[in-house]
Design a protein around this motif. Structure first.
Motif, mmCIF file in Angstrom:
data_model
loop_
_atom_site.group_PDB
_atom_site.id
_atom_site.type_symbol
_atom_site.label_atom_id
_atom_site.label_comp_id
_atom_site.label_asym_id
_atom_site.label_seq_id
_atom_site.Cartn_x
_atom_site.Cartn_y
_atom_site.Cartn_z
ATOM 1 N N ARG A 1 35.511 38.757 -7.466
ATOM 2 C CA ARG A 1 36.245 39.378 -8.562
ATOM 3 C C ARG A 1 37.656 39.817 -8.173
ATOM 4 O O ARG A 1 38.575 39.803 -8.990
ATOM 5 C CB ARG A 1 35.444 40.583 -9.056
ATOM 6 N N ARG A 2 37.845 40.207 -6.921
ATOM 7 C CA ARG A 2 39.165 40.684 -6.491
ATOM 8 C C ARG A 2 40.165 39.559 -6.297
ATOM 9 O O ARG A 2 41.372 39.798 -6.268
ATOM 10 C CB ARG A 2 39.026 41.483 -5.194
ATOM 11 N N LEU B 1 45.680 29.851 -17.144
ATOM 12 C CA LEU B 1 46.256 29.955 -15.804
ATOM 13 C C LEU B 1 47.701 30.416 -15.863
ATOM 14 O O LEU B 1 48.163 31.205 -15.031
ATOM 15 C CB LEU B 1 46.153 28.613 -15.073
ATOM 16 N N GLY B 2 48.432 29.917 -16.861
ATOM 17 C CA GLY B 2 49.819 30.336 -17.023
ATOM 18 C C GLY B 2 49.953 31.623 -17.813
ATOM 19 O O GLY B 2 50.789 32.474 -17.493
ATOM 20 N N TYR B 3 49.123 31.771 -18.818
ATOM 21 C CA TYR B 3 49.245 32.928 -19.707
ATOM 22 C C TYR B 3 48.881 34.236 -18.989
ATOM 23 O O TYR B 3 49.480 35.278 -19.247
ATOM 24 C CB TYR B 3 48.347 32.744 -20.927
ATOM 25 N N MET B 4 47.901 34.189 -18.096
ATOM 26 C CA MET B 4 47.389 35.412 -17.454
ATOM 27 C C MET B 4 48.047 35.701 -16.111
ATOM 28 O O MET B 4 47.577 36.557 -15.360
ATOM 29 C CB MET B 4 45.876 35.302 -17.264
ATOM 30 N N VAL B 5 49.144 35.014 -15.805
ATOM 31 C CA VAL B 5 49.864 35.294 -14.561
ATOM 32 C C VAL B 5 50.323 36.747 -14.569
ATOM 33 O O VAL B 5 50.899 37.233 -15.536
ATOM 34 C CB VAL B 5 51.073 34.353 -14.416
ATOM 35 N N GLY B 6 50.044 37.450 -13.496
ATOM 36 C CA GLY B 6 50.446 38.846 -13.409
ATOM 37 C C GLY B 6 49.403 39.821 -13.904
ATOM 38 O O GLY B 6 49.562 41.041 -13.735
ATOM 39 N N ASP B 7 48.342 39.331 -14.527
ATOM 40 C CA ASP B 7 47.281 40.226 -14.995
ATOM 41 C C ASP B 7 46.413 40.637 -13.803
ATOM 42 O O ASP B 7 45.880 39.788 -13.087
ATOM 43 C CB ASP B 7 46.427 39.530 -16.054
ATOM 44 N N ASP B 8 46.252 41.932 -13.620
ATOM 45 C CA ASP B 8 45.491 42.427 -12.464
ATOM 46 C C ASP B 8 43.997 42.162 -12.591
ATOM 47 O O ASP B 8 43.268 42.276 -11.599
ATOM 48 C CB ASP B 8 45.721 43.935 -12.296
ATOM 49 N N ALA B 9 43.536 41.857 -13.789
ATOM 50 C CA ALA B 9 42.095 41.656 -14.007
ATOM 51 C C ALA B 9 41.773 40.189 -14.284
ATOM 52 O O ALA B 9 40.852 39.882 -15.038
ATOM 53 C CB ALA B 9 41.604 42.542 -15.150
ATOM 54 N N LYS B 10 42.524 39.286 -13.661
ATOM 55 C CA LYS B 10 42.274 37.855 -13.883
ATOM 56 C C LYS B 10 40.856 37.453 -13.496
ATOM 57 O O LYS B 10 40.242 36.606 -14.157
ATOM 58 C CB LYS B 10 43.273 37.009 -13.084
ATOM 59 N N GLY B 11 40.347 38.027 -12.416
ATOM 60 C CA GLY B 11 38.999 37.669 -11.984
ATOM 61 C C GLY B 11 37.969 37.986 -13.057
ATOM 62 O O GLY B 11 37.111 37.166 -13.381
ATOM 63 N N ARG B 12 38.058 39.191 -13.607
ATOM 64 C CA ARG B 12 37.132 39.587 -14.679
ATOM 65 C C ARG B 12 37.324 38.710 -15.914
ATOM 66 O O ARG B 12 36.355 38.334 -16.581
ATOM 67 C CB ARG B 12 37.354 41.059 -15.023
ATOM 68 N N TYR B 13 38.559 38.370 -16.209
ATOM 69 C CA TYR B 13 38.855 37.542 -17.385
ATOM 70 C C TYR B 13 38.218 36.161 -17.264
ATOM 71 O O TYR B 13 37.519 35.701 -18.172
ATOM 72 C CB TYR B 13 40.376 37.423 -17.547
ATOM 73 N N PHE B 14 38.446 35.475 -16.145
ATOM 74 C CA PHE B 14 37.918 34.120 -15.990
ATOM 75 C C PHE B 14 36.397 34.122 -15.836
ATOM 76 O O PHE B 14 35.723 33.181 -16.277
ATOM 77 C CB PHE B 14 38.582 33.423 -14.802
ATOM 78 N N ALA B 15 35.851 35.164 -15.232
ATOM 79 C CA ALA B 15 34.393 35.279 -15.180
ATOM 80 C C ALA B 15 33.827 35.423 -16.583
ATOM 81 O O ALA B 15 32.781 34.846 -16.916
ATOM 82 C CB ALA B 15 33.987 36.469 -14.315
ATOM 83 N N GLY B 16 34.516 36.193 -17.427
ATOM 84 C CA GLY B 16 34.093 36.331 -18.819
ATOM 85 C C GLY B 16 34.174 35.020 -19.569
ATOM 86 O O GLY B 16 33.295 34.694 -20.381
ATOM 87 N N LEU B 17 35.232 34.236 -19.319
ATOM 88 C CA LEU B 17 35.343 32.919 -19.960
ATOM 89 C C LEU B 17 34.182 32.013 -19.558
ATOM 90 O O LEU B 17 33.611 31.302 -20.397
ATOM 91 C CB LEU B 17 36.668 32.252 -19.577
ATOM 92 N N SER B 18 33.827 32.032 -18.275
ATOM 93 C CA SER B 18 32.713 31.202 -17.814
ATOM 94 C C SER B 18 31.396 31.638 -18.439
ATOM 95 O O SER B 18 30.564 30.807 -18.835
ATOM 96 C CB SER B 18 32.614 31.262 -16.284
ATOM 97 N N ILE C 1 28.882 33.916 -12.205
ATOM 98 C CA ILE C 1 28.304 34.774 -11.168
ATOM 99 C C ILE C 1 29.266 34.916 -9.989
ATOM 100 O O ILE C 1 29.501 36.021 -9.476
ATOM 101 C CB ILE C 1 26.948 34.209 -10.704
ATOM 102 N N LEU C 2 29.840 33.800 -9.548
ATOM 103 C CA LEU C 2 30.785 33.851 -8.432
ATOM 104 C C LEU C 2 31.990 34.726 -8.770
ATOM 105 O O LEU C 2 32.403 35.586 -7.993
ATOM 106 C CB LEU C 2 31.256 32.439 -8.079
ATOM 107 N N GLY C 3 32.551 34.487 -9.956
ATOM 108 C CA GLY C 3 33.752 35.221 -10.329
ATOM 109 C C GLY C 3 33.502 36.672 -10.676
ATOM 110 O O GLY C 3 34.333 37.539 -10.386
ATOM 111 N N GLY C 4 32.375 36.948 -11.309
ATOM 112 C CA GLY C 4 32.114 38.303 -11.769
ATOM 113 C C GLY C 4 31.472 39.203 -10.738
ATOM 114 O O GLY C 4 31.565 40.431 -10.841
#
Length: 607
Positions: A24-25, A98-115, A17-20
């Motif tokens: 998110r930004r 954390l290392g693999y997604m460096v530079g991805d503009d949608a990291k917030g959405r990605y980690f929220a999806g993982l959670s 919820i926090l991340g998504g």
């Protein structure tokens, strides 16, 4: 005070919820929150391994005459062991990301999806009834849709996410009907009282129970990607590689096998076992054959997952529930290792995934090579001493004792697995560079290497002191009597398994050593038996034909004759009489004259 067990659900939910929604930004912050959340749940899981606590009091959800549903958690050896596997692999995948997604503009959405994914899978594992499990079952489907389609701007990723979602809905529809049948048959869908309710059924209800069990199994066919609903899993590699590791190792695909073991009484006391075993055996052989001719490193591992899941489902069908769970545990660790290792290779090769455009990586990525080959691959192909060897042997022994035909199918898979994995290792890691990207590859950072090293340890050591009691509780017969048939004499399983291993490795090395292109050309395997194409024709053709027929019925019968037809008839009559009442004296005179002439003619004809 909230029971500690509830935090297994609440922490990933709060992180999602926090991340998504709110953060998110701020992708990096969302990543840190998500990693902290999953490591906290891992700590709780480890604490539960050391001593399983009492389950917290359930919360009543629905209470009407004839049906009472509760939102409760089940804490036993099965759920606690599974939670450890899910949270450990999930933690390492999060950390690797954390290392693999460096530079991805949608990291917030990605980690929220993982959670959200972790929350959903945790709910499946801890659910104490079918209704609660089904809710989280569907949430896993939503989570997979979000993560597989992370790169939604790519048509292939968008299509893969929809394919996964829709294919799983087919299996879930059967699962839902099966749950309703179980409720109608036993009067309960809670796992606790279900066993006694099924045992107390009249023998005449066995056929009904078998149908219910097979429909429940439909859910596992979808989630664990068994034939014929297997087509979504290889395409799921369109998501980020850490997502592939999470889906293929310890979460989504494992949910089907876990659900079958959790509801094992339905299978054990019905006639559904043989159907389940054969579907598992067919899936294992089919996927292993297809993997032989794939060139994408992630797709090879994806079909390997299909094959190993087939082993587990086959074991469930043979009533070897302990062996199925044992292989699920070990497979989670070494398959996560292989996918994360593949992710490190892809990252180092600038997102190149074709093994024929790699080569020579062993010299440039020594740690990744060592963990991928000497731990992950060794466990997958069942090298003696690895955790994969112990669990695979248990399944082969069960097949040998219960179904000789399935045993030989499983033995053939035990040959094909080292063959296609040797092909992958020789082509991707050995020999000379086949592309500029491979020539410039270098070892990844410590943040991505650390999860590989941890998982490599689990690939070789499956009996860590504080883990073994909970994990091995699912295989009480593994050890004493292993390697012996029902008559007490030594079985040939071990020898056949070792011959299959050696034969597969030697054949793969001899065929692919120093080769610049694939010397083996088998179109039917390259194109996956054309099943995807067949489905496309059936779905598109059937959909289009059905659409045209229904459109014709709607326009000609429903819309034409039944609905608008009557209205148009009345409208026509009205138009006719409207013309008579035109207000023109000349028309009235003409009509009157015509009427008089008709009347005179009728009188004359009458005379």
């Amino acid at each position: 005070m909230i029971d500690l067990a509830w935090f297994l659900l609440l922490l990933p939910l709060a992180s999602a919820i926090l991340g998504g929604v709110f953060l998110r930004r701020w992708g990096s912050l969302v990543g840190l929150i998500s990693v902290a959340s999953v490591f906290a749940t891992l700590g709780i899981s480890v604490q539960m391994l050391r001593g399983i606590p009492a389950a917290p009091a359930p919360v009543t959800w629905i209470d009407v005459p004839g049906l009472k549903l509760q939102f409760g958690l089940v804490l036993d050896q099965l759920s606690v062991g599974m939670m450890f596997v899910v949270t450990l692999v999930g933690s390492l995948v999060h950390f690797f990301s954390l290392g693999y997604m460096v530079g991805d503009d949608a990291k917030g959405r990605y980690f929220a999806g993982l959670s959200l994914f972790m929350f959903s899978m945790t709910g499946i594992v801890l659910a104490d009834n079918f209704a609660m499990m089904f809710i989280f079952w569907e949430l896993v489907g939503v989570s997979s849709y979000i993560l597989i389609g992370h790169y939604f701007f790519k048509d292939s990723a968008a299509e893969a996410s929809k394919k996964a979602f829709l294919t799983n809905r087919i299996g879930d529809f059967g699962f839902m009907i099966g749950i309703l049948m179980v409720w109608g048959l036993t009067g309960t869908i809670a796992f606790g009282p279900l066993e006694e309710a099924v045992k107390g059924l009249d023998p005449g209800a066995r056929g009904f129970l078998t149908v219910a069990a097979l429909l429940v199994f439909c859910g596992a066919v979808g989630k664990s990607a068994q034939v014929p609903l297997h087509v979504w899993l290889p395409d799921a590699m369109e998501g980020p590689t850490p997502v592939s590791a999470l889906i293929h190792a310890a979460t989504m695909v494992a949910a089907g096998v876990y659900m079958l073991v959790r509801s094992e009484v339905l299978i054990a006391l019905s006639d559904a076992g043989q159907v389940i075993a054969w579907i598992g055996g067919i899936t294992a052989a089919f996927a292993a054959l297809v993997a032989v001719q794939q060139d994408d490193i992630k797709r090879i591992l994806a079909y390997s997952t299909l094959s190993q899941l087939g082993y587990m489902v086959m074991a469930v069908g043979l009533h070897a529930f302990d062996e199925a769970m044992f292989h699920l545990y070990t497979h989670a660790f070494f398959k996560a290792l292989l996918f994360l290792g593949a992710g490190a290779v892809i990252h180092a090769c600038h997102h190149e995934q074709d093994i024929w455009r790699m080569g020579g990586l062993a010299r440039r990525m020594t740690v990744t090579f060592a963990t991928f080959v000497l731990a992950g691959t060794a466990a997958l192909i069942a090298v003696p001493g690895t955790s994969g060897f112990a669990s695979k042997e248990a399944i082969l022994e069960a097949a040998y004792q219960h179904n000789q035909t399935l045993f030989w199918i499983a033995a053939a898979v035990a040959f094909l697995t080292p063959f296609y994995m040797t092909r992958l290792v020789v082509v991707a890691f050995l020999g000379k560079n086949r592309s500029e990207d491979a020539g410039h590859a270098h070892e990844v950072g410590i943040g991505m290497l650390l999860p590989l090293l941890v998982l490599a340890g689990f690939a070789w050591v499956s009996h860590l002191p504080f883990v073994s009691q909970a994990l091995m509780a699912q295989v009480p017969h593994h050890g004493e009597g292993h390697g012996h048939g029902e008559d007490g004499h030594a079985s040939p399983v071990g020898m056949i398994s070792l011959l299959a291993l050696a034969g597969g490795v030697l054949a793969g090395a001899a065929l692919y050593w120093n080769k610049e292109r694939d010397p083996l050309k088998i179109p039917v395997l390259k194109h996956k038996f054309w099943i995807d194409e067949i489905y496309t024709v059936i779905v598109k053709g059937g959909q289009d034909l059905t659409g045209h027929v229904l459109y014709a019925i709607d326009q000609l019968i429903l819309g034409g004759a039944l609905v608008t037809g009557g209205a148009k008839f009345v409208e026509g009559i009205g138009n006719l009489f409207r013309r008579v009442q035109s207000g023109s004296l000349q028309t009235y005179g003409f009509v009157m004259g015509a009427g008089v002439l008709v009347l005179v003619a009728m009188i004359l004809m009458g005379n």
